[in-house]
Design an enzyme around this catalytic site. Sequence first.
Site, PDB file in Angstrom:
ATOM      1  N   GLY A   3       0.839  -1.194   0.000  1.00  0.00           N
ATOM      2  CA  GLY A   3       0.000   0.000   0.000  1.00  0.00           C
ATOM      3  C   GLY A   3       0.871   1.239   0.000  1.00  0.00           C
ATOM      4  N   ASP A  20      -2.998   3.921   3.101  1.00  0.00           N
ATOM      5  CA  ASP A  20      -2.990   3.894   4.556  1.00  0.00           C
ATOM      6  C   ASP A  20      -3.129   5.319   5.089  1.00  0.00           C
ATOM      7  OD1 ASP A  20      -2.403   2.490   7.165  1.00  0.00           O
ATOM      8  OD2 ASP A  20      -0.819   4.010   7.170  1.00  0.00           O
ATOM      9  N   TYR A  73      -2.811  12.477  10.536  1.00  0.00           N
ATOM     10  CA  TYR A  73      -1.907  12.938   9.479  1.00  0.00           C
ATOM     11  C   TYR A  73      -2.356  14.304   8.923  1.00  0.00           C
ATOM     12  CZ  TYR A  73      -0.272   8.049   9.593  1.00  0.00           C
ATOM     13  OH  TYR A  73       0.202   6.824   9.990  1.00  0.00           O
ATOM     14  N   LYS A  75      -7.270   5.451  10.803  1.00  0.00           N
ATOM     15  CA  LYS A  75      -6.980   5.105  12.199  1.00  0.00           C
ATOM     16  C   LYS A  75      -7.600   6.136  13.139  1.00  0.00           C
ATOM     17  CE  LYS A  75      -2.427   3.828  10.493  1.00  0.00           C
ATOM     18  NZ  LYS A  75      -2.145   4.862   9.477  1.00  0.00           N
ATOM     19  N   HIS A 112      -4.909   3.469  16.439  1.00  0.00           N
ATOM     20  CA  HIS A 112      -3.558   3.890  16.064  1.00  0.00           C
ATOM     21  C   HIS A 112      -2.505   3.471  17.107  1.00  0.00           C
ATOM     22  CE1 HIS A 112      -1.669   7.166  13.325  1.00  0.00           C
ATOM     23  NE2 HIS A 112      -0.752   6.298  13.679  1.00  0.00           N
TER      24      HIS A 112
END
Length: 338
Positions: free
Chosen positions: A31, A61, A66, A94, A127
């Site tokens: 990925g 992912d 992020y 996540k 996470h």
Amino acid sequence: MINSKIIDDSTDPILVPQRSIHGGDKLPGIGMGTFGSDRFSAEDVAAAVKGASEVGFRLFDCASVYGNEHLIGEVFHDVFKSGIRRNELFITSKVWNDMHGKGNVLLSCAKTLKDLKLDYLDLYFVHWPFPNFHPKGAPPDYHNKDARSYVHEEYMETWYQMERLVQAGLVRHIGTSNMTIYKLKLLLHDARIAPSANEMELHPCFQQPELFDFCIAHGIQPVGFCPIGSPTRPDRDKTSDDVVDILDPVIVKIARIHNVHPAVICVKWAVQRGQIPIPFSIYRSEYSSNLKSTVNDLLTNEEMEAIKTVDKGCRLIKGQVFMWEGARDWTDLWDMNI
Ligand SMILES: NC(=O)c1ccc[n+]([C@@H]2O[C@H](COP(=O)([O-])OP(=O)(O)OC[C@H]3O[C@@H](n4cnc5c(N)ncnc54)[C@H](OP(=O)(O)O)[C@@H]3O)[C@@H](O)[C@H]2O)c1
């Protein structure tokens, strides 16, 4: 149309090795990571996701922390408009550490779905197994005074919310991340829905053979983060003892034989070993060669054996910033003193 573009640097997704998870669902054996590492902007990462979909990546992912899911969602929207169907992509996200509390997992998933412009996620991870978090760009010596150690009952509260997401059809699979065998055993004992995958640090210098074997034996697919040894990771995740996978003499020698960058050997090794690596790069030449590496010029058995000897047990993402008052050091996060 992305589909009809004949791009030399693309790889036919049908040729990419596939893995199976609970219920027989298939997913690509590699990925694309999307963590900008405090170094790359959300725009850079979203552009890389677009490029990666063009060269043939089908697994992405993502994670709320992020800070780029809203832009990646725009890319997915365009990808679907181009003719790629939703079930051709495998999209993970996540729940971040500050959203473990009751009801919060559902809220966090709803926000991620809205940002990514999706009706469901293929796989949703917890996470970290702690509710401890740090602000974006936190320095290496950052400590959250509210940080605490693993509390299984609290983790299960989070996990039961994850299970509700599956029951509601918002998430097809649920998974863990940054876990240990100790914690996974507790979870497997109490879970009504077992994890389909465990996202864990995996690269030649940190192969985690016991945890890897434990996951395989329990039908949990290992997903390997930092597959290249994360040369661009944030400074807070660097220490003077860290080894550099892409400079390892065995990796460098094999790379010369295959006439590729050592990073590509790390990716090949990961796929052939059976974990799903999720390498990141914003550079098209890099991510296209990472994907291509899964279908051509594979490593020989001798090379795979040679890479086994490279393991130094060198964890890079130690999680120092998640340490709690009274923890002896980062090894406590990984149950190394139990
Ligand atoms: N679950 C978790 O807690 C967790 C933790 C960490 C990461 N992750 C996930 O794992 C993904 C990957 O980890 P990562 O980004 O930290 O590390 P990584 O993939 O091991 O390393 C990424 C870096 O490797 C270099 N690179 C990539 N492909 C290359 C190639 N073909 N040739 C030469 N260099 C290449 C790039 O550096 P240059 O830019 O210098 O070329 C890139 O920035 C993340 O994006 C994220 O999705 C998850």
